[in-house]
Enzyme design. Structure first.
Site, PDB file in Angstrom:
ATOM      1  N   HIS A 123      33.526  51.040  35.717  1.00 50.07           N
ATOM      2  CA  HIS A 123      34.037  49.692  35.969  1.00 50.07           C
ATOM      3  C   HIS A 123      34.548  49.557  37.412  1.00 50.07           C
ATOM      4  O   HIS A 123      34.299  48.551  38.082  1.00 50.07           O
ATOM      5  CB  HIS A 123      35.161  49.385  34.972  1.00 50.07           C
ATOM      6  CG  HIS A 123      35.767  48.036  35.109  1.00 50.07           C
ATOM      7  ND1 HIS A 123      35.113  46.893  34.714  1.00 50.07           N
ATOM      8  CD2 HIS A 123      36.969  47.638  35.585  1.00 50.07           C
ATOM      9  CE1 HIS A 123      35.885  45.844  34.954  1.00 50.07           C
ATOM     10  NE2 HIS A 123      37.019  46.266  35.481  1.00 50.07           N
TER      11      HIS A 123
ATOM     12  N   VAL B 219      42.209  47.750  43.154  1.00 53.45           N
ATOM     13  CA  VAL B 219      41.421  48.348  42.084  1.00 53.45           C
ATOM     14  C   VAL B 219      41.672  49.846  42.132  1.00 53.45           C
ATOM     15  O   VAL B 219      41.470  50.474  43.170  1.00 53.45           O
ATOM     16  CB  VAL B 219      39.910  48.039  42.241  1.00 53.45           C
ATOM     17  CG1 VAL B 219      39.129  48.605  41.063  1.00 53.45           C
ATOM     18  CG2 VAL B 219      39.667  46.543  42.372  1.00 53.45           C
TER      19      VAL B 219
END
Length: 158
Positions: free
Chosen positions: A97, A90
């Site tokens: 988010h 990520v």
């Protein structure tokens, strides 16, 4: 922790148990494939270097990092695995988010570890930019996949 003082791929080979009689499940996210593919390659090669047979390394893919928790949870239902490894990446963006995904995966894997008899190894890179992810997936700081493989073998032996 990957720092200038510690490379993720550095470890004492002789301190890792033989993995020839072990079976590993790996759940890898398809998102950021350049990074997750390198993590997977490091994981598999290190498992095999310690004796794991290719047929005892089962790889499943999920669309993104958030789905790693579900994938790992499904793998815990199979008595075949001695350890499960999750691999994802990520990279921080312009919205919150990143925080939600990282927290959700971290909490989900922690919960699975607390409630299952199979160790689940956390191989989620959470970086500020693509270069940091590259540095930790085979770049200048080693490969988090190598580290995850070693942890999985040690925890399976635990």
């Amino acid at each position: 922790m990957a720092t200038a003082l510690h490379n993720l791929s550095d470890y004492d080979f002789d301190q890792v148990p033989d993995a020839s009689n072990m079976c590993f499940g790996i759940v890898v996210a398809e998102w950021n494939p350049e990074i997750t593919g390198a993590l997977l390659q490091g994981t598999v090669s290190t498992l095999e270097k310690h004796g794991a047979l290719p047929e005892n390394i089962i790889v499943k893919t999920v669309p993104g990092s958030f789905e790693l928790v579900y994938g790992a949870s499904q793998m815990t239902r199979n008595d075949r695995y001695d350890a499960i490894i999750i691999l994802g990446s990520v990279i921080r963006g312009e919205t919150p988010h990143f925080d939600y995904i990282c927290q959700g995966v971290t909490q989900g894997i922690a919960q699975l570890n607390a409630t299952n008899d199979i160790p689940i190894v956390y191989g989620l890179l959470t970086t500020d930019n693509l270069q940091q992810a590259k540095d930790r997936s085979g770049g200048r700081l080693g490969n988090k996949g190598d580290e995850c493989a070693v942890v999985a073998i040690k925890m399976a032996k635990f």
